[in-house]
Scaffold this motif. Sequence first.
Motif, PDB file in Angstrom:
ATOM      1  N   ALA A 403      11.529   8.161  -4.328  1.00 17.90           N
ATOM      2  CA  ALA A 403      10.556   7.194  -4.842  1.00 17.90           C
ATOM      3  C   ALA A 403       9.823   6.495  -3.706  1.00 17.90           C
ATOM      4  CB  ALA A 403      11.251   6.161  -5.719  1.00 17.90           C
ATOM      5  N   GLU A 404       8.686   5.935  -4.054  1.00 15.94           N
ATOM      6  CA  GLU A 404       7.948   5.008  -3.209  1.00 15.94           C
ATOM      7  C   GLU A 404       7.891   3.657  -3.904  1.00 15.94           C
ATOM      8  OE1 GLU A 404       4.581   7.794  -1.018  1.00 15.94           O
ATOM      9  OE2 GLU A 404       4.073   6.802  -2.905  1.00 15.94           O
ATOM     10  N   LEU A 405       7.407   2.645  -3.184  1.00 15.78           N
ATOM     11  CA  LEU A 405       7.258   1.323  -3.781  1.00 15.78           C
ATOM     12  C   LEU A 405       5.809   1.137  -4.212  1.00 15.78           C
ATOM     13  CD1 LEU A 405       8.659  -1.348  -4.507  1.00 15.78           C
ATOM     14  CD2 LEU A 405       8.019  -2.196  -2.246  1.00 15.78           C
ATOM     15  N   GLY A 406       5.441   1.740  -5.330  1.00 17.55           N
ATOM     16  CA  GLY A 406       4.127   1.552  -5.898  1.00 17.55           C
ATOM     17  C   GLY A 406       3.058   2.463  -5.328  1.00 17.55           C
ATOM     18  N   LYS A 407       1.866   2.362  -5.904  1.00 17.88           N
ATOM     19  CA  LYS A 407       0.731   3.153  -5.440  1.00 17.88           C
ATOM     20  C   LYS A 407       0.355   2.767  -4.007  1.00 17.88           C
ATOM     21  CE  LYS A 407      -1.414   4.205  -9.910  1.00 17.88           C
ATOM     22  NZ  LYS A 407      -2.579   3.998 -10.798  1.00 17.88           N
ATOM     23  N   VAL A 408      -0.333   3.680  -3.336  1.00 18.09           N
ATOM     24  CA  VAL A 408      -0.607   3.538  -1.911  1.00 18.09           C
ATOM     25  C   VAL A 408      -1.283   2.221  -1.579  1.00 18.09           C
ATOM     26  CG1 VAL A 408      -1.868   4.511   0.040  1.00 18.09           C
ATOM     27  CG2 VAL A 408      -0.696   6.032  -1.564  1.00 18.09           C
ATOM     28  N   GLU A 410      -1.546  -0.462  -3.566  1.00 19.35           N
ATOM     29  CA  GLU A 410      -1.166  -1.521  -4.494  1.00 19.35           C
ATOM     30  C   GLU A 410      -0.458  -2.676  -3.790  1.00 19.35           C
ATOM     31  OE1 GLU A 410      -1.622  -3.287  -7.924  1.00 19.35           O
ATOM     32  OE2 GLU A 410      -2.123  -1.164  -7.748  1.00 19.35           O
ATOM     33  N   GLY A 411       0.313  -2.388  -2.776  1.00 28.04           N
ATOM     34  CA  GLY A 411       1.076  -3.447  -2.112  1.00 28.04           C
ATOM     35  C   GLY A 411       2.100  -2.850  -1.185  1.00 28.04           C
ATOM     36  N   GLY A 412       3.348  -3.164  -1.401  1.00 24.17           N
ATOM     37  CA  GLY A 412       4.416  -2.615  -0.572  1.00 24.17           C
ATOM     38  C   GLY A 412       5.435  -3.672  -0.215  1.00 24.17           C
ATOM     39  N   GLY A 413       6.401  -3.275   0.577  1.00 23.38           N
ATOM     40  CA  GLY A 413       7.461  -4.194   0.973  1.00 23.38           C
ATOM     41  C   GLY A 413       8.252  -3.608   2.113  1.00 23.38           C
TER      42      GLY A 413
END
Length: 462
Positions: A403-408, A410-413
Motif C-alpha cells: 500500500a501507499e498513503l493516498g494518491k500521489v 493528495e498528501g502523505g506522512g
Amino acid sequence: MTTKELQDKVCYQRDNVYDTNFRDKQKEIFDFSEDYKAFLDSSKTERLSVISAVEIAKKAGFSLLEEKTELKPGDKVYTLNRGKGILLAVMGQQTLNEGINLVAAHVDAPRLDLKPNPLYEDMSLALLKTHYYGGIKKYQWPTIPLALYGVVYLADGTKVDIAIGDKSEDPVFYITDLLPHLATEQMSKKMGQGIVGESLNLLVGSIPYEDKEAKERVKLNILKILNDSYGICEKDFISAELEVVPAYGARDVGFDRSLISAYGHDDRVCSYTGLRAICDCNNPKKTAVCMLVDKEEIGSMGNTGMQSRFFEHILGEMCDKTGASLRLCMTRSTCLSADVGAANDPTYPSVQEKNNAAVLNGGIMLAKYTGARGKSGSSDASAELVSKIRRLFDKYGIVWQIAELGKVDEGGGGTVAQFVANLDIDTIDCGVPLLSMHAPFEIAAKADVYMAYLAYKAFLED
C-alpha cells in the motif's frame, strides 16, 4: 492450464484474512485483541506505555541490560530511555557482526498538551490552555469527555503522577463548542479554521473560593483542590508534562465485533504487537530487537525520539559486550519500521488510489515508501529488501498487502523509517492499516492486529 490456474499463477490478488486458514483461528485473533485492548486502556501516554512494556517484558524473563557484564545467546535484556522509550533484545545464535532484526515503533500519539502556564479564569469558569501535539483535526476534540495524565515535579523535586478521567468515579474534562444557533460565522469557515488551536481550552471548574474578597476565586478554588490533593502550586505547572487524551476505553465495533475503536492505535498497535512478538521470541538466529520510541508524531526529534543517538549508543554497548563491530552490525541489519497506514475508506474513496491502498482485514501492510508527494522525507526500500520480506511472510503464511498513503498529490506522512535507514540499516515500513487515523477514536481490524504480531514474530525469529 485453466483460466483460474493462470490467474492464480500470474495475478496479484489481495487476501482477506478470514478467507484463509485463519478463519479457524478467530478465537485466537479475538483473544489476542482483548489483551491489546487492555494495553491500550492502561497506556494512554508514552510514559504509561513504557511502564506497561516493562511489566510485560519482566514477565517474559527480560532483565536490565545494565546489569549484564556480558551477553550470550538466549539472553533477554531491556533498557529504558528516560521513561519514554524502551529497547528490548533477545540475543541470537549469530554474533552481532551478522546484524540484528529490528522492529521499531513509537508510543506517542496525537493529543493535547497543557501549556507551561495553563490555568486561568474567565467569566467565572476555570480553564486550562493547551497546545496540540502532532497532526490532529482540531474540530474533533471539543465536546468529548477528556482525561488528564502525566507527571508534575514540585518545587522540591518531588514527582507527582496524575491520572484523572478514566475511572468511573473520576470527573472528566471538556472543551466547549458553539451551539449551532450562534455558529453561523463559524460554520461558514473552512473546516480547518472553524476551531483554532487557542480555542482548545479545557474546562476544569466553576465553584468560586468561599472568600468573596479573593481575586479570581474559581481559579483559586481549583488551585486549592490541586494543592490539597497533590501538593501542587500554580508554578509547578512549569515543571510538568500533562497530556489531555480521550476519557474512554477501547471498544469492539460492529455486530460481528471484528473491529476495535480506541484512542492511540497510532502507533500503540504496532508497539504492542512488536512487544508481544519479542517477548514470545525464543532462540532467534540473529539478535532480535524491538525499540519503542517517543516523539514520532512531531518529527522524531529530541533525546527520546528516533533521531537521538540512544539507539546507536545501546547497540554499541551490546557490541562492546560481545566483541562485535558496530559498523558491521548496522550495515548487516534489517528493520521493520512498524507504523500504521491509512486503510481505504468506502465513505472517502477519492483520496486513495485503489490498486495501491490498504484494506481492513487484508493483513499487515507493507509500504515501500511514505513521504509526501514526490516521496519527500521517505525511506524508499530497495527491491532486494522488499523481496526478502515478501518471501519471509509467504514462508510463514502471513497475510500481507502492499500500500501507499493516498494518491500521489493528495498528501502523505512520515515514519521513523528514514532515520533508521540513515544509520545504514535496510528498512521498510510495515504496520497495521487504520480508519480515521489521528482521530480521538481510531479503527483497527482485529485480524490485522493479530497478523502484525505474527509478522513481527516471524521476522524476529527467522
